[in-house]
Structure formats: structure tokens, C-alpha cells
Write a protein that holds these residues in place. Structure first.
Motif, short mmCIF file in Angstrom:
data_model
loop_
_atom_site.label_atom_id
_atom_site.label_comp_id
_atom_site.label_asym_id
_atom_site.label_seq_id
_atom_site.Cartn_x
_atom_site.Cartn_y
_atom_site.Cartn_z
N ARG A 83 0.82 -1.36 -0.04
CA ARG A 83 0.17 0.13 0.03
C ARG A 83 0.93 1.25 0.07
O ARG A 83 0.48 2.24 -0.64
CB ARG A 83 -0.86 -0.10 1.22
CG ARG A 83 -2.12 -1.07 0.99
CD ARG A 83 -3.04 -0.82 1.89
NE ARG A 83 -4.24 -2.06 1.97
CZ ARG A 83 -4.95 -1.92 1.01
NH1 ARG A 83 -5.07 -0.87 0.12
NH2 ARG A 83 -6.06 -2.88 1.23
N ARG A 84 2.03 1.23 0.66
CA ARG A 84 2.89 2.23 0.59
C ARG A 84 3.49 2.62 -0.78
O ARG A 84 3.49 3.75 -1.08
CB ARG A 84 3.85 2.13 1.54
CG ARG A 84 4.89 3.33 1.81
CD ARG A 84 5.82 3.43 3.12
NE ARG A 84 6.65 2.21 2.67
CZ ARG A 84 7.21 1.49 3.85
NH1 ARG A 84 6.96 1.76 4.96
NH2 ARG A 84 8.17 0.62 3.67
N LEU A 85 3.97 1.22 -1.40
CA LEU A 85 4.32 1.74 -2.65
C LEU A 85 3.31 2.34 -3.60
O LEU A 85 3.58 3.04 -4.53
CB LEU A 85 4.73 0.31 -3.20
CG LEU A 85 5.95 -0.56 -2.67
CD1 LEU A 85 5.93 -1.96 -3.04
CD2 LEU A 85 7.23 0.20 -2.68
N ILE A 86 2.09 1.99 -3.40
CA ILE A 86 1.08 2.47 -4.28
C ILE A 86 0.82 3.92 -3.93
O ILE A 86 0.70 4.92 -4.90
CB ILE A 86 -0.24 1.43 -4.06
CG1 ILE A 86 -0.18 0.18 -4.71
CG2 ILE A 86 -1.30 2.50 -4.68
CD1 ILE A 86 -1.32 -0.94 -4.39
N ALA A 87 0.95 4.31 -2.76
CA ALA A 87 0.67 5.58 -2.03
C ALA A 87 1.81 6.40 -2.77
O ALA A 87 1.46 7.68 -3.12
CB ALA A 87 0.26 5.89 -0.64
N GLU A 88 2.91 6.00 -2.72
CA GLU A 88 4.05 6.68 -3.32
C GLU A 88 4.35 6.70 -4.60
O GLU A 88 5.20 7.40 -5.23
CB GLU A 88 5.17 6.26 -2.40
CG GLU A 88 5.27 6.64 -0.98
CD GLU A 88 6.49 5.98 -0.39
OE1 GLU A 88 7.23 5.27 -0.68
OE2 GLU A 88 6.63 6.29 1.00
N ARG A 89 3.43 6.00 -5.29
CA ARG A 89 3.53 5.98 -6.68
C ARG A 89 4.97 5.34 -7.23
O ARG A 89 5.23 5.69 -8.33
CB ARG A 89 3.25 7.15 -7.42
CG ARG A 89 2.05 8.19 -7.35
CD ARG A 89 0.83 7.17 -7.72
NE ARG A 89 -0.45 7.98 -8.13
CZ ARG A 89 -1.25 7.97 -7.17
NH1 ARG A 89 -1.16 7.35 -5.93
NH2 ARG A 89 -2.39 8.87 -7.30
N ARG A 90 5.36 4.31 -6.51
CA ARG A 90 6.41 3.52 -6.74
C ARG A 90 6.38 2.52 -7.77
O ARG A 90 7.31 1.62 -8.12
CB ARG A 90 7.25 3.47 -5.56
CG ARG A 90 7.96 4.49 -4.78
CD ARG A 90 8.49 4.22 -3.43
NE ARG A 90 9.49 3.08 -3.64
CZ ARG A 90 9.88 2.70 -2.58
NH1 ARG A 90 9.50 2.84 -1.49
NH2 ARG A 90 10.89 1.49 -2.64
N ILE A 91 5.09 1.95 -7.77
CA ILE A 91 4.64 0.80 -8.54
C ILE A 91 3.28 0.99 -9.12
O ILE A 91 2.65 1.82 -8.76
CB ILE A 91 4.59 -0.44 -7.50
CG1 ILE A 91 4.28 -1.70 -8.56
CG2 ILE A 91 3.40 -0.35 -6.67
CD1 ILE A 91 4.81 -2.99 -7.74
N PRO A 92 3.29 0.87 -10.67
CA PRO A 92 2.04 1.05 -11.48
C PRO A 92 0.90 0.11 -10.76
O PRO A 92 1.17 -0.90 -10.18
CB PRO A 92 2.38 0.52 -12.84
CG PRO A 92 3.74 0.63 -12.92
CD PRO A 92 4.25 0.23 -11.71
N PHE A 93 -0.23 0.68 -10.94
CA PHE A 93 -1.67 0.06 -10.43
C PHE A 93 -2.53 0.30 -11.23
O PHE A 93 -2.65 1.19 -11.95
CB PHE A 93 -1.78 0.22 -8.80
CG PHE A 93 -1.96 1.67 -8.47
CD1 PHE A 93 -3.21 2.21 -8.46
CD2 PHE A 93 -0.95 2.67 -8.23
CE1 PHE A 93 -3.63 3.54 -7.96
CE2 PHE A 93 -1.20 3.90 -8.06
CZ PHE A 93 -2.48 4.42 -7.73
#
Length: 67
Positions: A22-32
């Protein structure tokens, strides 16, 4: 083989916590992708994130600075 992961499935696949994903998503470090209120991650994007963090093994030549 699944093409898209839920956050929980991505966490299990990467052997990490849901909070980290969820942190990766929030920080836009991984596409979703948003599908309605649901978040999905492509398996290829998760694999690319993992591969991007790869560190090459050190060899004796690189350690000692000899060629």
C-alpha cells in the motif's frame, strides 16, 4: 496463472506485508489500476519492481579493484 494481483496477493507474492504494498502504491513507486474501488497490480509490473531492485553479486575482481 493470474495476470493481476490484489494488494494481498501482491504482498504474498513479494513475501512482504500489505502495508508495504500500500505504501508503494501511495508513493506511486509501482504502477497500479483502479477497477471501481478496487486496486489491482499487473504481475509484470510487480516483477519489474522486483527486478529493478536487483543488486549484482560482488566478485573478487570488483572487490579488490583488479581486472
Amino acid at each position: 496463472m493470474k495476470c493481476h494481483f490484489t494488494v494481498q496477493e501482491a504482498a504474498e507474492y513479494m513475501n512482504t506485508t500489505v502495508r508495504f504494498v500500500r505504501r508503494l502504491i501511495a508513493e506511486r513507486r509501482i504502477p497500479f489500476h483502479h477497477i471501481g474501488r478496487h486496486v489491482r497490480l499487473k504481475r509484470s509490473d510487480v516483477d519489474a519492481f522486483i527486478d529493478a531492485g536487483r543488486v549484482a553479486a560482488i566478485t573478487r575482481a570488483t572487490f579488490w579493484g583488479t581486472a
